[in-house]
Write a protein that holds these residues in place. Structure first.
Motif, PDB file in Angstrom:
ATOM      1  N   PRO A   1       0.818  -1.222   0.000  1.00 56.24           N
ATOM      2  CA  PRO A   1       0.000   0.000   0.000  1.00 56.24           C
ATOM      3  C   PRO A   1       0.849   1.269   0.000  1.00 56.24           C
ATOM      4  CG  PRO A   1      -0.894  -1.592   1.541  1.00 56.24           C
ATOM      5  CD  PRO A   1       0.425  -2.147   1.065  1.00 56.24           C
ATOM      6  N   ALA A   2       1.976   1.246   0.708  1.00 58.62           N
ATOM      7  CA  ALA A   2       2.837   2.435   0.765  1.00 58.62           C
ATOM      8  C   ALA A   2       3.392   2.784  -0.617  1.00 58.62           C
ATOM      9  CB  ALA A   2       3.981   2.217   1.753  1.00 58.62           C
ATOM     10  N   PHE A   3       3.831   1.783  -1.378  1.00 63.87           N
ATOM     11  CA  PHE A   3       4.349   2.045  -2.724  1.00 63.87           C
ATOM     12  C   PHE A   3       3.233   2.505  -3.665  1.00 63.87           C
ATOM     13  CE2 PHE A   3       8.639   1.004  -4.433  1.00 63.87           C
ATOM     14  CZ  PHE A   3       9.316   1.071  -3.240  1.00 63.87           C
ATOM     15  N   ARG A   4       2.059   1.913  -3.533  1.00 56.30           N
ATOM     16  CA  ARG A   4       0.936   2.334  -4.386  1.00 56.30           C
ATOM     17  C   ARG A   4       0.540   3.777  -4.055  1.00 56.30           C
ATOM     18  NH1 ARG A   4      -1.352  -2.465  -2.637  1.00 56.30           N
ATOM     19  NH2 ARG A   4      -3.217  -1.346  -1.954  1.00 56.30           N
ATOM     20  N   PHE A   5       0.550   4.101  -2.770  1.00 58.74           N
ATOM     21  CA  PHE A   5       0.243   5.472  -2.343  1.00 58.74           C
ATOM     22  C   PHE A   5       1.280   6.439  -2.900  1.00 58.74           C
ATOM     23  CE2 PHE A   5       0.598   8.801   1.089  1.00 58.74           C
ATOM     24  CZ  PHE A   5      -0.569   9.465   0.763  1.00 58.74           C
ATOM     25  N   TYR A   6       2.559   6.080  -2.782  1.00 63.23           N
ATOM     26  CA  TYR A   6       3.628   6.920  -3.308  1.00 63.23           C
ATOM     27  C   TYR A   6       3.459   7.153  -4.811  1.00 63.23           C
ATOM     28  CZ  TYR A   6       8.126   8.323  -5.158  1.00 63.23           C
ATOM     29  OH  TYR A   6       9.101   8.980  -5.861  1.00 63.23           O
ATOM     30  N   ALA A   7       3.156   6.085  -5.546  1.00 63.26           N
ATOM     31  CA  ALA A   7       2.987   6.208  -6.999  1.00 63.26           C
ATOM     32  C   ALA A   7       1.829   7.147  -7.333  1.00 63.26           C
ATOM     33  CB  ALA A   7       2.770   4.834  -7.620  1.00 63.26           C
ATOM     34  N   THR A   8       0.762   7.055  -6.582  1.00 61.82           N
ATOM     35  CA  THR A   8      -0.392   7.922  -6.819  1.00 61.82           C
ATOM     36  C   THR A   8      -0.050   9.377  -6.515  1.00 61.82           C
ATOM     37  OG1 THR A   8      -1.890   6.106  -6.307  1.00 61.82           O
ATOM     38  CG2 THR A   8      -2.819   8.315  -6.223  1.00 61.82           C
ATOM     39  N   VAL A   9       0.644   9.606  -5.402  1.00 61.45           N
ATOM     40  CA  VAL A   9       1.048  10.965  -5.045  1.00 61.45           C
ATOM     41  C   VAL A   9       1.996  11.524  -6.102  1.00 61.45           C
ATOM     42  CG1 VAL A   9       2.368  12.338  -3.364  1.00 61.45           C
ATOM     43  CG2 VAL A   9       0.646  10.704  -2.572  1.00 61.45           C
ATOM     44  N   LYS A  10       2.917  10.714  -6.558  1.00 63.43           N
ATOM     45  CA  LYS A  10       3.878  11.149  -7.578  1.00 63.43           C
ATOM     46  C   LYS A  10       3.162  11.524  -8.879  1.00 63.43           C
ATOM     47  CE  LYS A  10       8.028   9.590  -9.987  1.00 63.43           C
ATOM     48  NZ  LYS A  10       8.921   8.464 -10.238  1.00 63.43           N
ATOM     49  N   GLU A  11       2.181  10.720  -9.243  1.00 68.96           N
ATOM     50  CA  GLU A  11       1.473  10.933 -10.505  1.00 68.96           C
ATOM     51  C   GLU A  11       0.426  12.044 -10.431  1.00 68.96           C
ATOM     52  OE1 GLU A  11      -1.750   8.468 -13.172  1.00 68.96           O
ATOM     53  OE2 GLU A  11      -0.131   7.328 -12.234  1.00 68.96           O
ATOM     54  N   LYS A  12      -0.319  12.104  -9.316  1.00 68.49           N
ATOM     55  CA  LYS A  12      -1.482  13.002  -9.247  1.00 68.49           C
ATOM     56  C   LYS A  12      -1.363  14.120  -8.225  1.00 68.49           C
ATOM     57  CE  LYS A  12      -4.573   9.161 -10.434  1.00 68.49           C
ATOM     58  NZ  LYS A  12      -5.688   8.328  -9.935  1.00 68.49           N
ATOM     59  N   GLY A  13      -0.329  14.051  -7.367  1.00 65.97           N
ATOM     60  CA  GLY A  13      -0.185  15.049  -6.317  1.00 65.97           C
ATOM     61  C   GLY A  13      -0.687  14.522  -4.978  1.00 65.97           C
ATOM     62  N   ALA A  14      -0.262  15.209  -3.904  1.00 61.85           N
ATOM     63  CA  ALA A  14      -0.569  14.738  -2.553  1.00 61.85           C
ATOM     64  C   ALA A  14      -2.061  14.775  -2.256  1.00 61.85           C
ATOM     65  CB  ALA A  14       0.198  15.557  -1.522  1.00 61.85           C
ATOM     66  N   ALA A  15      -2.735  15.850  -2.623  1.00 60.77           N
ATOM     67  CA  ALA A  15      -4.161  15.962  -2.305  1.00 60.77           C
ATOM     68  C   ALA A  15      -4.954  14.819  -2.947  1.00 60.77           C
ATOM     69  CB  ALA A  15      -4.705  17.314  -2.761  1.00 60.77           C
ATOM     70  N   ALA A  16      -4.667  14.523  -4.202  1.00 60.92           N
ATOM     71  CA  ALA A  16      -5.374  13.438  -4.893  1.00 60.92           C
ATOM     72  C   ALA A  16      -5.022  12.080  -4.290  1.00 60.92           C
ATOM     73  CB  ALA A  16      -5.039  13.456  -6.381  1.00 60.92           C
ATOM     74  N   GLY A  17      -3.756  11.884  -3.961  1.00 60.11           N
ATOM     75  CA  GLY A  17      -3.337  10.626  -3.354  1.00 60.11           C
ATOM     76  C   GLY A  17      -4.004  10.398  -2.007  1.00 60.11           C
ATOM     77  N   ILE A  18      -4.056  11.446  -1.207  1.00 64.13           N
ATOM     78  CA  ILE A  18      -4.693  11.347   0.108  1.00 64.13           C
ATOM     79  C   ILE A  18      -6.178  11.041  -0.049  1.00 64.13           C
ATOM     80  CG2 ILE A  18      -5.342  12.669   2.161  1.00 64.13           C
ATOM     81  CD1 ILE A  18      -2.549  14.072   1.864  1.00 64.13           C
ATOM     82  N   ALA A  19      -6.829  11.691  -0.996  1.00 63.39           N
ATOM     83  CA  ALA A  19      -8.256  11.433  -1.231  1.00 63.39           C
ATOM     84  C   ALA A  19      -8.485   9.995  -1.684  1.00 63.39           C
ATOM     85  CB  ALA A  19      -8.804  12.416  -2.264  1.00 63.39           C
ATOM     86  N   GLU A  20      -7.648   9.514  -2.589  1.00 61.32           N
ATOM     87  CA  GLU A  20      -7.814   8.169  -3.127  1.00 61.32           C
ATOM     88  C   GLU A  20      -7.542   7.088  -2.080  1.00 61.32           C
ATOM     89  OE1 GLU A  20      -5.835   5.579  -6.725  1.00 61.32           O
ATOM     90  OE2 GLU A  20      -6.211   7.713  -7.082  1.00 61.32           O
ATOM     91  N   PHE A  21      -6.623   7.341  -1.169  1.00 57.88           N
ATOM     92  CA  PHE A  21      -6.237   6.347  -0.160  1.00 57.88           C
ATOM     93  C   PHE A  21      -6.801   6.677   1.225  1.00 57.88           C
ATOM     94  CE2 PHE A  21      -3.427   5.294  -3.527  1.00 57.88           C
ATOM     95  CZ  PHE A  21      -3.036   3.979  -3.319  1.00 57.88           C
ATOM     96  N   ARG A  22      -7.828   7.527   1.259  1.00 59.31           N
ATOM     97  CA  ARG A  22      -8.394   8.023   2.524  1.00 59.31           C
ATOM     98  C   ARG A  22      -8.676   6.910   3.533  1.00 59.31           C
ATOM     99  NH1 ARG A  22     -10.343  12.690   2.806  1.00 59.31           N
ATOM    100  NH2 ARG A  22     -11.037  12.758   0.651  1.00 59.31           N
ATOM    101  N   ASP A  23      -9.395   5.869   3.129  1.00 56.35           N
ATOM    102  CA  ASP A  23      -9.746   4.792   4.058  1.00 56.35           C
ATOM    103  C   ASP A  23      -8.523   4.039   4.551  1.00 56.35           C
ATOM    104  OD1 ASP A  23     -12.430   5.440   3.918  1.00 56.35           O
ATOM    105  OD2 ASP A  23     -12.855   4.003   2.318  1.00 56.35           O
TER     106      ASP A  23
END
Length: 156
Positions: A46-68
């Motif tokens: 999950p940490a690597f998937r979160f990092y990839a999302t933040v890298k691609e879409k930015g922190a706000a989008a990554g946090i929203a996508e991985f909120r739960d």
């Protein structure tokens, strides 16, 4: 040692460690729980998937996508801190601050997370926020000599 087997693995980046568990399990068979000491997330964690999302879409989008998922302890304090420092190294100050702030919310009793947030604010040029967070870090960890030094510099 009993089997007299060993394995040497070379990688051309620090991310090579993200696949070490699978390589060793494939090469030698079975699971090798000793790798837990490395505290390095696997490539599909999950940490690597979160990092990839933040890298691609930015922190706000990554946090929203991985909120739960972020409401659990699935992504460790150190993994979040590493992500924040990667963003800081790329001079993505606002994203780094978002990640470090989230880490503070998740681990409010850790002096380390406040220290990291303070560093991000300092790098962004927000002296007041940096001082506030270094002070909180020092309150939680009175032995944090780095925070003492940074507060001296910031208060000059």
């Amino acid at each position: 040692p009993r089997q007299k087997t060993g394995l040497v693995m070379f990688a051309n980046s620090e991310n090579g460690l993200s696949i070490h568990t699978e390589i060793v399990e494939e090469a030698l068979g079975g699971q090798h729980p000793a790798f837990a000491w490395a505290k390095y997330d696997d490539y599909n964690s999950p940490a690597f998937r979160f990092y990839a999302t933040v890298k691609e879409k930015g922190a706000a989008a990554g946090i929203a996508e991985f909120r739960d998922l972020l409401k659990t302890d699935t992504i460790s304090e150190s993994s979040m801190n590493s992500l924040g420092y990667r963003l800081l190294g790329q001079e993505k100050f606002d994203d780094a601050i978002r990640i470090f702030t989230l880490n503070v919310e998740r681990f409010p009793n850790s002096g380390n997370v406040y220290d990291s947030l303070a560093e991000a604010y300092m790098n962004k040029g927000d002296k007041e926020a940096a001082i506030k967070n270094y002070e909180k870090s020092l309150e939680l960890d009175p032995k944090n000599s780095g925070a003492v030094e940074m507060l001296k510099k910031l208060r000059k």
